[in-house]
Design a protein around this motif. Structure first.
Motif, PDB file in Angstrom:
ATOM      1  N   ILE A 137       0.935  -1.126  -0.032  1.00 60.64           N
ATOM      2  CA  ILE A 137      -0.051  -0.127  -0.152  1.00 60.64           C
ATOM      3  C   ILE A 137       0.881   1.201   0.097  1.00 60.64           C
ATOM      4  N   GLU A 138       0.362   2.237  -0.215  1.00 59.80           N
ATOM      5  CA  GLU A 138       1.145   3.715  -0.144  1.00 59.80           C
ATOM      6  C   GLU A 138       1.405   4.124   1.331  1.00 59.80           C
ATOM      7  N   THR A 139       2.446   4.844   1.432  1.00 64.27           N
ATOM      8  CA  THR A 139       2.859   5.457   2.655  1.00 64.27           C
ATOM      9  C   THR A 139       1.866   6.178   3.345  1.00 64.27           C
ATOM     10  N   VAL A 140       1.132   6.905   2.466  1.00 64.22           N
ATOM     11  CA  VAL A 140       0.117   7.830   3.022  1.00 64.22           C
ATOM     12  C   VAL A 140      -0.877   6.990   3.646  1.00 64.22           C
ATOM     13  N   THR A 141      -1.335   5.793   3.034  1.00 70.59           N
ATOM     14  CA  THR A 141      -2.360   5.105   3.508  1.00 70.59           C
ATOM     15  C   THR A 141      -1.761   4.542   4.974  1.00 70.59           C
ATOM     16  N   VAL A 142      -0.631   4.141   4.971  1.00 70.45           N
ATOM     17  CA  VAL A 142      -0.031   3.647   6.244  1.00 70.45           C
ATOM     18  C   VAL A 142      -0.288   4.654   7.157  1.00 70.45           C
ATOM     19  N   LYS A 143       0.048   5.970   6.758  1.00 67.95           N
ATOM     20  CA  LYS A 143      -0.006   7.084   8.071  1.00 67.95           C
ATOM     21  C   LYS A 143      -1.568   7.256   8.396  1.00 67.95           C
ATOM     22  N   SER A 144      -2.446   7.007   7.477  1.00 65.32           N
ATOM     23  CA  SER A 144      -3.777   7.552   7.838  1.00 65.32           C
ATOM     24  C   SER A 144      -4.288   6.195   8.727  1.00 65.32           C
ATOM     25  N   HIS A 145      -3.930   4.797   8.441  1.00 66.40           N
ATOM     26  CA  HIS A 145      -4.237   3.590   9.352  1.00 66.40           C
ATOM     27  C   HIS A 145      -3.415   3.961  10.749  1.00 66.40           C
ATOM     28  N   ILE A 146      -2.173   4.510  10.904  1.00 71.14           N
ATOM     29  CA  ILE A 146      -1.776   4.841  12.044  1.00 71.14           C
ATOM     30  C   ILE A 146      -2.552   5.933  12.881  1.00 71.14           C
ATOM     31  N   ASN A 147      -3.031   6.957  12.341  1.00 72.75           N
ATOM     32  CA  ASN A 147      -3.326   7.956  12.863  1.00 72.75           C
ATOM     33  C   ASN A 147      -5.047   7.314  13.695  1.00 72.75           C
ATOM     34  N   ARG A 148      -5.624   6.623  12.790  1.00 72.32           N
ATOM     35  CA  ARG A 148      -6.999   6.066  13.228  1.00 72.32           C
ATOM     36  C   ARG A 148      -6.715   5.181  14.312  1.00 72.32           C
ATOM     37  N   ALA A 149      -5.458   4.349  14.085  1.00 75.98           N
ATOM     38  CA  ALA A 149      -5.521   3.436  15.141  1.00 75.98           C
ATOM     39  C   ALA A 149      -4.899   4.004  16.462  1.00 75.98           C
ATOM     40  N   PHE A 150      -4.119   4.851  16.530  1.00 81.28           N
ATOM     41  CA  PHE A 150      -3.618   5.838  17.671  1.00 81.28           C
ATOM     42  C   PHE A 150      -4.933   6.342  18.413  1.00 81.28           C
ATOM     43  N   ALA A 151      -5.772   6.973  17.876  1.00 84.74           N
ATOM     44  CA  ALA A 151      -6.852   7.703  18.255  1.00 84.74           C
ATOM     45  C   ALA A 151      -7.780   6.555  18.828  1.00 84.74           C
ATOM     46  N   LYS A 152      -8.093   5.508  18.139  1.00 82.31           N
ATOM     47  CA  LYS A 152      -8.909   4.398  18.889  1.00 82.31           C
ATOM     48  C   LYS A 152      -8.266   3.767  20.114  1.00 82.31           C
ATOM     49  N   ALA A 153      -6.898   3.463  20.128  1.00 84.62           N
ATOM     50  CA  ALA A 153      -6.310   2.941  21.272  1.00 84.62           C
ATOM     51  C   ALA A 153      -5.716   4.087  22.304  1.00 84.62           C
ATOM     52  N   GLY A 154      -5.806   5.202  22.122  1.00 86.31           N
ATOM     53  CA  GLY A 154      -5.282   6.192  23.141  1.00 86.31           C
ATOM     54  C   GLY A 154      -3.858   6.125  22.777  1.00 86.31           C
ATOM     55  N   ILE A 155      -2.993   5.778  22.001  1.00 88.95           N
ATOM     56  CA  ILE A 155      -1.603   5.700  21.882  1.00 88.95           C
ATOM     57  C   ILE A 155      -1.095   7.209  21.479  1.00 88.95           C
ATOM     58  N   THR A 156      -0.209   7.830  22.054  1.00 93.91           N
ATOM     59  CA  THR A 156       0.110   9.189  21.784  1.00 93.91           C
ATOM     60  C   THR A 156       1.571   8.953  20.956  1.00 93.91           C
ATOM     61  N   ALA A 157       2.342   8.049  21.094  1.00 95.02           N
ATOM     62  CA  ALA A 157       3.808   7.752  20.379  1.00 95.02           C
ATOM     63  C   ALA A 157       3.954   6.293  20.134  1.00 95.02           C
ATOM     64  N   ARG A 158       4.896   6.191  19.081  1.00 96.86           N
ATOM     65  CA  ARG A 158       5.132   4.871  18.692  1.00 96.86           C
ATOM     66  C   ARG A 158       5.830   4.116  19.561  1.00 96.86           C
ATOM     67  N   ALA A 159       6.410   4.581  20.528  1.00 94.21           N
ATOM     68  CA  ALA A 159       7.189   3.829  21.803  1.00 94.21           C
ATOM     69  C   ALA A 159       6.136   3.205  22.630  1.00 94.21           C
ATOM     70  N   GLU A 160       5.015   3.754  22.661  1.00 97.25           N
ATOM     71  CA  GLU A 160       3.908   2.951  23.380  1.00 97.25           C
ATOM     72  C   GLU A 160       3.334   1.618  22.530  1.00 97.25           C
ATOM     73  N   VAL A 161       3.504   1.614  21.071  1.00104.35           N
ATOM     74  CA  VAL A 161       2.702   0.356  20.493  1.00104.35           C
ATOM     75  C   VAL A 161       3.168  -0.941  20.995  1.00104.35           C
ATOM     76  N   ALA A 162       4.448  -1.226  21.179  1.00101.31           N
ATOM     77  CA  ALA A 162       4.890  -2.549  21.761  1.00101.31           C
ATOM     78  C   ALA A 162       4.241  -2.994  22.716  1.00101.31           C
ATOM     79  N   GLY A 163       3.898  -2.133  23.691  1.00103.07           N
ATOM     80  CA  GLY A 163       3.285  -2.400  25.319  1.00103.07           C
ATOM     81  C   GLY A 163       1.930  -2.540  24.816  1.00103.07           C
ATOM     82  N   TYR A 164       1.333  -1.893  23.842  1.00100.23           N
ATOM     83  CA  TYR A 164      -0.115  -2.052  23.552  1.00100.23           C
ATOM     84  C   TYR A 164      -0.508  -3.355  22.887  1.00100.23           C
ATOM     85  N   THR A 165       0.260  -3.713  21.988  1.00 99.69           N
ATOM     86  CA  THR A 165       0.205  -4.983  21.203  1.00 99.69           C
ATOM     87  C   THR A 165       0.239  -6.065  22.059  1.00 99.69           C
TER      88      THR A 165
END
Length: 217
Positions: free
Chosen positions: A182-210
């Motif tokens: 997929i396109e990089t811009v699409t990845v960014k869109s997925h990240i923005n939506r996922a972060f908003a849903k999960a309450g994640i504010t930084a990439r460093a928090e993702v490993a703990g969440y998953t």
């Protein structure tokens, strides 16, 4: 006498996609675009004002998404057929749209012939389904599985969970785009939506969440 044109409303939050669809549809014989809308609220207003035969509905829109808008249209204007436009045939939101009452499904890479056939078929009361989407629906029906979307935390879609998992594995946006084709811009869109849903504010928090939610690659 010639058949009356199929009257269509186009709904997509991306102006370039929406305007491209409108331009394509206006070149097709027997099809008339009566309105376009950028979100669910706007498409409901357009349907009420113009009473089209068919709505081409994007699922991912701000404010009110395509699934909720489909539910409202089916409830308030059952004579209007909703044909969903989806980027990914394996997206569980397709299943949600089916439950909401969508009559047909197209992927966004459909050509003008497929779009015209889908629009005219839906207006005639048929259920046009892109072969890739049909394969997804058939596979789900055969396994009897509950859509994964209902089992993921915080309302994440399968694709959003997949992107979070790849972030937790240390992949960059570019590497994720290459992995998922997929396109990089699409990845960014997925990240923005996922972060908003999960309450994640930084990439460093993702490993703990998953890890907490058992999201593994």
């Amino acid at each position: 006498m010639s058949e009356p044109a199929v009257r269509v409303v186009v709904a997509d939050d991306q102006a370039t996609v929406r305007e491209g669809l409108v331009a394509l549809l206006e070149l097709l014989p027997g099809v008339e675009v009566v309105a376009q809308a950028e979100d669910g609220h706007a498409v409901l207003a357009a349907v009420a004002a113009h009473r089209p035969d068919v709505v081409l509905m994007d699922l991912r829109m701000p404010g009110m998404d395509g699934t909720r808008a489909t539910e409202r249209i089916v409830a308030d204007h059952p004579e209007v057929a909703v044909v969903v436009l989806t980027s990914y045939a394996d997206d569980d939101s397709v299943l949600a749209a089916l439950a909401a009452g969508a009559r047909g499904f197209l992927t966004k890479n459909a050509g003008h012939r497929e779009i015209r056939q889908a629009v005219t078929a839906a207006a005639a009361g048929l259920a046009p389904v892109d072969p890739a989407v049909q394969a997804r629906l058939v596979a789900t029906a055969r396994t009897g599985r509950v859509p994964e979307r209902t089992r993921l935390p915080d309302g994440l879609t399968v694709r959003e969970a997949e992107v979070l998992t790849l972030i937790s594995a240390g992949l960059s946006n570019g590497q994720i785009a290459a992995r998922l084709h997929i396109e990089t811009v699409t990845v960014k869109s997925h990240i923005n939506r996922a972060f908003a849903k999960a309450g994640i504010t930084a990439r460093a928090e993702v490993a703990g969440y998953t890890a907490r939610h058992g999201l593994t690659g």
